[in-house]
Design a protein around this motif. Structure first.
Motif, PDB file in Angstrom:
ATOM      1  N   THR A  22       0.822  -1.165  -0.083  1.00 44.94           N
ATOM      2  CA  THR A  22      -0.129  -0.055   0.123  1.00 44.94           C
ATOM      3  C   THR A  22       0.890   1.322   0.053  1.00 44.94           C
ATOM      4  OG1 THR A  22      -0.191  -0.016   2.200  1.00 44.94           O
ATOM      5  CG2 THR A  22      -1.992  -1.225   1.217  1.00 44.94           C
ATOM      6  N   GLY A  23       2.225   1.308  -0.010  1.00 47.84           N
ATOM      7  CA  GLY A  23       3.074   2.407   0.099  1.00 47.84           C
ATOM      8  C   GLY A  23       3.210   3.069  -1.386  1.00 47.84           C
ATOM      9  N   THR A  24       2.085   3.195  -2.161  1.00 43.46           N
ATOM     10  CA  THR A  24       2.320   3.926  -3.154  1.00 43.46           C
ATOM     11  C   THR A  24       1.913   5.283  -3.160  1.00 43.46           C
ATOM     12  OG1 THR A  24      -0.082   3.624  -3.780  1.00 43.46           O
ATOM     13  CG2 THR A  24       1.477   1.913  -4.519  1.00 43.46           C
ATOM     14  N   ALA A  25       2.245   6.001  -4.367  1.00 44.51           N
ATOM     15  CA  ALA A  25       2.014   7.427  -4.166  1.00 44.51           C
ATOM     16  C   ALA A  25       0.652   7.788  -4.239  1.00 44.51           C
ATOM     17  CB  ALA A  25       2.607   8.093  -5.415  1.00 44.51           C
ATOM     18  N   LYS A  26      -0.237   7.040  -4.861  1.00 47.30           N
ATOM     19  CA  LYS A  26      -1.631   7.285  -4.877  1.00 47.30           C
ATOM     20  C   LYS A  26      -2.291   6.955  -3.563  1.00 47.30           C
ATOM     21  CE  LYS A  26      -5.681   5.361  -7.117  1.00 47.30           C
ATOM     22  NZ  LYS A  26      -6.495   4.671  -8.089  1.00 47.30           N
ATOM     23  N   GLU A  27      -1.729   5.834  -2.709  1.00 47.20           N
ATOM     24  CA  GLU A  27      -2.425   5.936  -1.424  1.00 47.20           C
ATOM     25  C   GLU A  27      -1.651   6.823  -0.549  1.00 47.20           C
ATOM     26  OE1 GLU A  27      -3.827   3.798   2.062  1.00 47.20           O
ATOM     27  OE2 GLU A  27      -4.414   3.801  -0.213  1.00 47.20           O
ATOM     28  N   ALA A  28      -0.482   7.355  -0.719  1.00 49.98           N
ATOM     29  CA  ALA A  28       0.026   8.594   0.175  1.00 49.98           C
ATOM     30  C   ALA A  28      -0.748   9.692  -0.024  1.00 49.98           C
ATOM     31  CB  ALA A  28       1.595   8.643  -0.107  1.00 49.98           C
ATOM     32  N   GLN A  29      -1.383  10.054  -1.348  1.00 50.56           N
ATOM     33  CA  GLN A  29      -2.221  11.043  -1.383  1.00 50.56           C
ATOM     34  C   GLN A  29      -3.594  10.980  -0.895  1.00 50.56           C
ATOM     35  OE1 GLN A  29      -1.035  14.242  -2.587  1.00 50.56           O
ATOM     36  NE2 GLN A  29      -3.059  14.682  -1.801  1.00 50.56           N
ATOM     37  N   ALA A  30      -4.219   9.727  -1.019  1.00 41.59           N
ATOM     38  CA  ALA A  30      -5.413   9.374  -0.253  1.00 41.59           C
ATOM     39  C   ALA A  30      -5.309   9.797   1.204  1.00 41.59           C
ATOM     40  CB  ALA A  30      -5.606   7.990  -0.645  1.00 41.59           C
ATOM     41  N   ILE A  31      -4.045   9.303   1.898  1.00 40.22           N
ATOM     42  CA  ILE A  31      -4.006   9.291   3.295  1.00 40.22           C
ATOM     43  C   ILE A  31      -3.795  10.890   3.627  1.00 40.22           C
ATOM     44  CG2 ILE A  31      -2.467   9.056   5.162  1.00 40.22           C
ATOM     45  CD1 ILE A  31      -1.771   6.190   3.981  1.00 40.22           C
ATOM     46  N   ILE A  32      -3.342  11.745   2.856  1.00 35.49           N
ATOM     47  CA  ILE A  32      -2.926  13.043   3.210  1.00 35.49           C
ATOM     48  C   ILE A  32      -4.311  13.631   2.982  1.00 35.49           C
ATOM     49  CG2 ILE A  32      -1.972  15.305   2.187  1.00 35.49           C
ATOM     50  CD1 ILE A  32       0.497  13.523   1.832  1.00 35.49           C
ATOM     51  N   ASP A  33      -5.120  13.424   1.901  1.00 40.61           N
ATOM     52  CA  ASP A  33      -6.491  13.808   1.655  1.00 40.61           C
ATOM     53  C   ASP A  33      -7.595  13.698   2.940  1.00 40.61           C
ATOM     54  OD1 ASP A  33      -5.507  14.927  -0.810  1.00 40.61           O
ATOM     55  OD2 ASP A  33      -6.495  13.546  -1.787  1.00 40.61           O
ATOM     56  N   TYR A  34      -7.379  12.264   3.190  1.00 40.31           N
ATOM     57  CA  TYR A  34      -8.348  12.068   4.577  1.00 40.31           C
ATOM     58  C   TYR A  34      -7.843  12.664   5.762  1.00 40.31           C
ATOM     59  CZ  TYR A  34     -10.407   9.348   8.014  1.00 40.31           C
ATOM     60  OH  TYR A  34     -10.920   8.760   9.370  1.00 40.31           O
ATOM     61  N   THR A  35      -6.551  12.916   5.905  1.00 37.35           N
ATOM     62  CA  THR A  35      -6.118  13.559   7.146  1.00 37.35           C
ATOM     63  C   THR A  35      -6.443  14.908   7.017  1.00 37.35           C
ATOM     64  OG1 THR A  35      -4.141  12.247   7.230  1.00 37.35           O
ATOM     65  CG2 THR A  35      -3.937  14.137   8.466  1.00 37.35           C
ATOM     66  N   SER A  36      -6.473  15.787   5.871  1.00 32.69           N
ATOM     67  CA  SER A  36      -6.880  17.103   5.907  1.00 32.69           C
ATOM     68  C   SER A  36      -8.394  16.984   6.214  1.00 32.69           C
ATOM     69  CB  SER A  36      -6.643  17.455   4.408  1.00 32.69           C
ATOM     70  OG  SER A  36      -7.138  18.841   4.244  1.00 32.69           O
ATOM     71  N   THR A  37      -9.212  16.232   5.790  1.00 34.01           N
ATOM     72  CA  THR A  37     -10.636  16.161   5.994  1.00 34.01           C
ATOM     73  C   THR A  37     -10.851  15.932   7.425  1.00 34.01           C
ATOM     74  OG1 THR A  37     -11.072  15.574   3.892  1.00 34.01           O
ATOM     75  CG2 THR A  37     -12.835  14.890   5.544  1.00 34.01           C
ATOM     76  N   LEU A  38     -10.138  14.854   8.020  1.00 36.98           N
ATOM     77  CA  LEU A  38     -10.563  14.529   9.285  1.00 36.98           C
ATOM     78  C   LEU A  38     -10.096  15.664  10.284  1.00 36.98           C
ATOM     79  CD1 LEU A  38     -11.005  12.008  11.552  1.00 36.98           C
ATOM     80  CD2 LEU A  38      -8.610  11.530  11.457  1.00 36.98           C
TER      81      LEU A  38
END
Length: 125
Positions: free
Chosen positions: A71-87
């Motif tokens: 799961t350590g892909t750039a796409k997953e990293a961006q999804a995590i960052i986006d979720y963090t920003s929302t959270l």
């Protein structure tokens, strides 16, 4: 990957600050708790339920940073960052996390500082 590596310690600090804040409130009502009991409370008690999305996010980042993880892909990293920003959007209305987070930000200056550090990194993305 570097973004997640930078975000991870900030979220850990925020989580610890929030947990300390909640622990203090819990102990005022129920008395002192040990560190081991606190872990069980975090996992199972309704008092701490609102913190679970942040706990789960940190685990998700750990998994993404694990070199053996797929799961350590750039796409997953961006999804995590986006979720963090929302959270990390506190609100007087909304879900349990956002409302409890709002209250913690109003009550505890250390939470405000930890929040600002995490948000500062997220604004760069």
């Amino acid at each position: 990957r570097r973004d997640l590596e930078a975000l991870h310690p900030r979220l850990l600090k925020l989580h610890k600050t929030l947990l300390d804040h909640e622990r203090a409130g819990y102990e005022k009502v129920f008395g002192k708790v040990t560190s081991q009991a606190l872990l069980q409370l975090l996992l199972n008690d309704q008092w701490f339920a609102w913190l679970r999305p942040l706990s789960q996010l940190i685990v998700r980042i750990d998994e993404a940073l694990d070199k053996r993880s797929a799961t350590g892909t750039a796409k997953e990293a961006q999804a995590i960052i986006d979720y963090t920003s929302t959270l990390l959007r506190a609100s007087e209305q909304g879900n349990l996390f956002s409302m409890s987070y709002y209250t913690a930000l109003q009550d505890e200056p250390e939470v405000v500082l930890a929040h600002a550090e995490a948000r500062k990194l997220l604004k760069k993305k």
